[in-house]
Design an enzyme around this catalytic site. Structure first.
Site, PDB file in Angstrom:
ATOM      1  N   ALA A 158      -2.413   6.896  -8.351  1.00 29.72           N
ATOM      2  CA  ALA A 158      -1.580   6.527  -9.239  1.00 29.72           C
ATOM      3  C   ALA A 158      -1.715   5.092  -9.264  1.00 29.72           C
ATOM      4  CB  ALA A 158      -0.093   6.913  -8.593  1.00 29.72           C
ATOM      5  N   LYS A 159      -1.331   4.525 -10.632  1.00 29.64           N
ATOM      6  CA  LYS A 159      -1.384   3.058 -10.743  1.00 29.64           C
ATOM      7  C   LYS A 159       0.074   2.582 -10.705  1.00 29.64           C
ATOM      8  CE  LYS A 159      -3.721   0.503 -14.421  1.00 29.64           C
ATOM      9  NZ  LYS A 159      -4.504  -0.476 -13.538  1.00 29.64           N
ATOM     10  N   ILE A 160       0.476   2.478  -9.385  1.00 28.97           N
ATOM     11  CA  ILE A 160       1.977   2.128  -9.003  1.00 28.97           C
ATOM     12  C   ILE A 160       2.029   0.641  -9.065  1.00 28.97           C
ATOM     13  CG2 ILE A 160       3.670   2.388  -7.159  1.00 28.97           C
ATOM     14  CD1 ILE A 160       2.207   5.064  -6.374  1.00 28.97           C
ATOM     15  N   TYR A 165       0.175  -3.178  -6.225  1.00 27.11           N
ATOM     16  CA  TYR A 165      -0.334  -4.482  -7.033  1.00 27.11           C
ATOM     17  C   TYR A 165      -0.120  -5.644  -5.915  1.00 27.11           C
ATOM     18  CZ  TYR A 165      -2.989  -2.056 -10.183  1.00 27.11           C
ATOM     19  OH  TYR A 165      -3.690  -1.045 -10.891  1.00 27.11           O
TER      20      TYR A 165
END
Ligand code: PPE
Length: 306
Positions: A155-157, A161
């Site tokens: 998932a690009k949560i 980052y």
């Protein structure tokens, strides 16, 4: 970096009016998911690259973070194209974000509304124009990629980052352009915002999909490399394999295909963009710009559909 309008919860608002409350849940806890997409100028106007795949991944990311996006995939797809169109952009970067808004603080996110925004703006080469032709320097970060049981790499949560920011700051402060993160077992994983590839004896390699994001550029490069008759393998490696590689490069929507010419002070190959990297990069840009009929289905023409 500025454009005119931002799509916010179903409406186009002026760039400067796209505001949120300071108690927005995602601002405090990183409870959002996003995409990074590029549109390229083609002979038929702006075309968004692999839009369907990006929208699917956005919905998958939201599912993992247990957010129900209050729009359909078709509505988000249309909104992305409208955002490019209304800002009269020919080539641009597009950033859709789905996030927990403001209702109350505390970790429990469920009562906070799920909000959506889509912005687009002109964004040139991620690591500098020269980087694409000449390559960049990188270091292995002392921060490791989050363990597969610490967060979801799939998932690009937003919150993921922070791990990337630590690695990137370390690189910038070491006076190189980018970092390489190892996974929690010590194997090469990826860049803070890019997948990594290397070439040894004419074979193209990339790490398997465990602690790394399933990059759409990664998938694209694997496909075009195989179609160009290169052998492609997914392998776990220690960092020293990179030091001895003939070529290495980063791949991502923002980074596109950026060669790496030095890692931890070791010169990679001849210290410039390698021949296979160059071939793949040229093919990739040609695909982006709609010059390869074979891959034309990957392009969504902004002017055609709406
Ligand atoms: N790994 C990570 C951790 C990552 O963030 C990206 C995209 C990739 C791999 C490559 O994925 P793809 O874009 O689907 O090929 N990083 C996005 C954000 C970069 C940023 O600085 O912001 C991007 O490239 O848009």
């Amino acid at each position: 970096m500025e454009a005119e309008k931002i799509w916010m919860d179903g409406k186009m608002v002026d760039w400067n009016d796209a505001k949120i409350h300071v108690l927005t849940h995602a601002l405090h806890y990183g409870s959002g998911v996003f995409e990074g997409i590029r549109a390229y100028e083609t002979e038929q106007g702006a075309a968004v690259f692999r839009l369907k795949d990006h929208v699917n991944r956005l919905f998958d990311s939201a599912k993992i973070l247990r957010m129900d996006i209050p729009y359909s995939k078709d509505e988000i797809t249309k909104a992305i194209k409208e955002t490019v169109k209304i800002n009269k952009l020919n080539s641009c970067y597009i950033r859709p974000l789905v996030y927990r808004g403001f209702k109350k603080l505390g970790l429990n996110p469920f009562s906070c509304p799920v909000r959506v925004m889509i912005a687009a703006w002109e964004w040139g080469a991620y690591l500098g124009e020269e980087a694409l032709a000449k390559g960049i320097k990188a270091i292995t970060s002392s921060w490791q990629r989050s363990n597969i049981n610490s967060t979801s790499a799939k998932a690009k949560i937003c919150g993921n980052y922070v791990n990337s920011i630590f690695a990137n700051m370390e690189a910038v402060e070491a006076d190189v352009e980018e970092a390489i993160l190892l996974d929690s077992d010590g194997y090469v994983a990826e860049g803070p915002g890019e997948n990594i590839f290397w070439v040894s004896d004419g074979v193209l390699y990339t790490p398997p999909l465990t602690s790394v994001l399933e990059g759409i550029t990664r998938k694209t490069i694997i496909k075009i490399a195989k179609d160009m008759n290169f052998e492609v393998r997914e392998e776990f490696i220690a960092r020293d394999v990179l030091y001895l590689a003939d070529e290495a490069f980063f791949a991502g929507s923002a980074a596109e295909l950026t060669p790496i010419r030095e890692i931890d002070h070791y010169t990679i190959g001849s210290g410039e963009r390698g021949p296979i990297s160059k071939k793949l990069q040229e093919k990739l840009f040609s695909v982006f710009k709609g010059k390869e009929k074979q891959y034309i289905d990957w392009l969504d023409f902004v002017n055609k559909i709406i």
